[in-house]
Design a protein around this motif. Structure first.
Motif, short mmCIF file in Angstrom:
data_model
loop_
_atom_site.label_atom_id
_atom_site.label_comp_id
_atom_site.label_asym_id
_atom_site.label_seq_id
_atom_site.Cartn_x
_atom_site.Cartn_y
_atom_site.Cartn_z
N GLY A 32 69.71 41.94 10.47
CA GLY A 32 70.82 42.81 10.83
C GLY A 32 70.39 44.07 11.54
N LEU A 33 69.15 44.52 11.28
CA LEU A 33 68.65 45.72 11.94
C LEU A 33 68.50 45.51 13.45
N PHE A 34 68.31 44.27 13.84
CA PHE A 34 68.12 43.98 15.25
C PHE A 34 69.39 43.41 15.87
N GLY A 35 70.53 43.87 15.38
CA GLY A 35 71.82 43.42 15.88
C GLY A 35 72.16 44.07 17.20
N ALA A 36 73.41 44.30 17.41
CA ALA A 36 73.91 44.71 18.72
C ALA A 36 73.52 46.13 19.13
N ALA A 37 73.60 47.10 18.24
CA ALA A 37 73.45 48.50 18.66
C ALA A 37 72.11 48.81 19.34
N PRO A 38 70.96 48.48 18.74
CA PRO A 38 69.72 48.83 19.43
C PRO A 38 69.52 48.06 20.72
N SER A 39 69.91 46.81 20.72
CA SER A 39 69.69 46.02 21.92
C SER A 39 70.61 46.45 23.07
N ILE A 40 71.83 46.77 22.78
CA ILE A 40 72.75 47.26 23.82
C ILE A 40 72.27 48.60 24.34
N ALA A 41 71.83 49.47 23.44
CA ALA A 41 71.34 50.79 23.87
C ALA A 41 70.15 50.64 24.81
N LEU A 42 69.21 49.80 24.45
CA LEU A 42 68.03 49.61 25.30
C LEU A 42 68.37 48.89 26.61
N ALA A 43 69.34 48.01 26.56
CA ALA A 43 69.72 47.29 27.77
C ALA A 43 70.45 48.20 28.76
N THR A 44 71.25 49.12 28.27
CA THR A 44 72.02 49.97 29.18
C THR A 44 71.26 51.21 29.64
N LEU A 45 70.15 51.52 28.97
CA LEU A 45 69.38 52.70 29.38
C LEU A 45 68.83 52.58 30.80
N PRO A 46 68.26 51.43 31.22
CA PRO A 46 67.82 51.33 32.62
C PRO A 46 68.97 51.42 33.63
N ILE A 47 70.14 50.91 33.25
CA ILE A 47 71.29 51.00 34.14
C ILE A 47 71.70 52.47 34.28
N THR A 48 71.71 53.19 33.18
CA THR A 48 72.02 54.62 33.21
C THR A 48 71.00 55.37 34.06
N LEU A 49 69.74 55.00 33.91
CA LEU A 49 68.67 55.62 34.70
C LEU A 49 68.89 55.42 36.19
N SER A 50 69.25 54.22 36.58
CA SER A 50 69.43 53.95 38.01
C SER A 50 70.70 54.58 38.58
N GLN A 51 71.72 54.74 37.76
CA GLN A 51 72.99 55.25 38.28
C GLN A 51 73.16 56.75 38.13
N LYS A 52 72.61 57.32 37.06
CA LYS A 52 72.85 58.74 36.81
C LYS A 52 71.59 59.59 36.86
N GLY A 53 70.44 58.96 37.01
CA GLY A 53 69.20 59.71 37.18
C GLY A 53 68.43 59.92 35.89
N ALA A 54 67.19 60.36 36.06
CA ALA A 54 66.27 60.52 34.94
C ALA A 54 66.69 61.61 33.95
N PRO A 55 67.17 62.77 34.40
CA PRO A 55 67.53 63.79 33.40
C PRO A 55 68.64 63.33 32.45
N PHE A 56 69.65 62.66 32.99
CA PHE A 56 70.74 62.16 32.15
C PHE A 56 70.24 61.08 31.21
N ALA A 57 69.42 60.16 31.71
CA ALA A 57 68.87 59.10 30.88
C ALA A 57 67.96 59.65 29.79
N ALA A 58 67.24 60.73 30.09
CA ALA A 58 66.36 61.35 29.09
C ALA A 58 67.18 61.92 27.94
N VAL A 59 68.29 62.56 28.26
CA VAL A 59 69.16 63.09 27.21
C VAL A 59 69.72 61.94 26.38
N GLU A 60 70.12 60.87 27.02
CA GLU A 60 70.64 59.71 26.30
C GLU A 60 69.58 59.11 25.39
N GLY A 61 68.36 58.99 25.89
CA GLY A 61 67.27 58.45 25.08
C GLY A 61 66.94 59.32 23.88
#
Length: 115
Positions: A32-61
């Protein structure tokens, strides 16, 4: 529309990968620890990085890390209340929500003050 498609695809792949990882671990309660939340967060982080830039992605991370730390503190306190003080699960989880908020907002304030 393309962004939603990318998020859907990346999220699906990440959820599947984390489900396989969770299925191989013992005990099964870890799955259950490896359910949706961590995997979705890690999957969307590169998309956020490419669309909104490194500073925004750093805050999200950083926010994800703070949330995980707060959840760990919350879980530990709930376990202590359940085992040592024999509270009911409902009472322990509801009473300990304040721990999550204090840790999450306290660590966030300290981190974002420093940066």
């Amino acid at each position: 529309m393309v962004e939603y498609g990318l998020r859907f695809l990346a999220g699906g792949i990440a959820v599947s990968a984390f489900a396989v990882l969770g299925d191989t671990l013992r005990p099964k309660s870890f799955a259950g620890l490896f359910g949706a939340a961590p995997s979705i967060a890690l999957a969307t982080l590169p998309i956020t990085l490419s669309q909104k830039g490194a500073p925004f992605a750093a805050v999200e991370g950083r926010s994800m890390i703070v949330g995980a730390f707060a959840l760990a503190a919350y879980s530990w306190v709930v376990c202590v209340l359940l085992k040592k003080f024999l509270l009911s699960s409902r009472t322990a989880t509801m009473a300990t929500l304040i721990v999550w908020f204090v840790v999450a907002f306290g660590v966030s304030a300290a981190l974002f003050q420093l940066s």
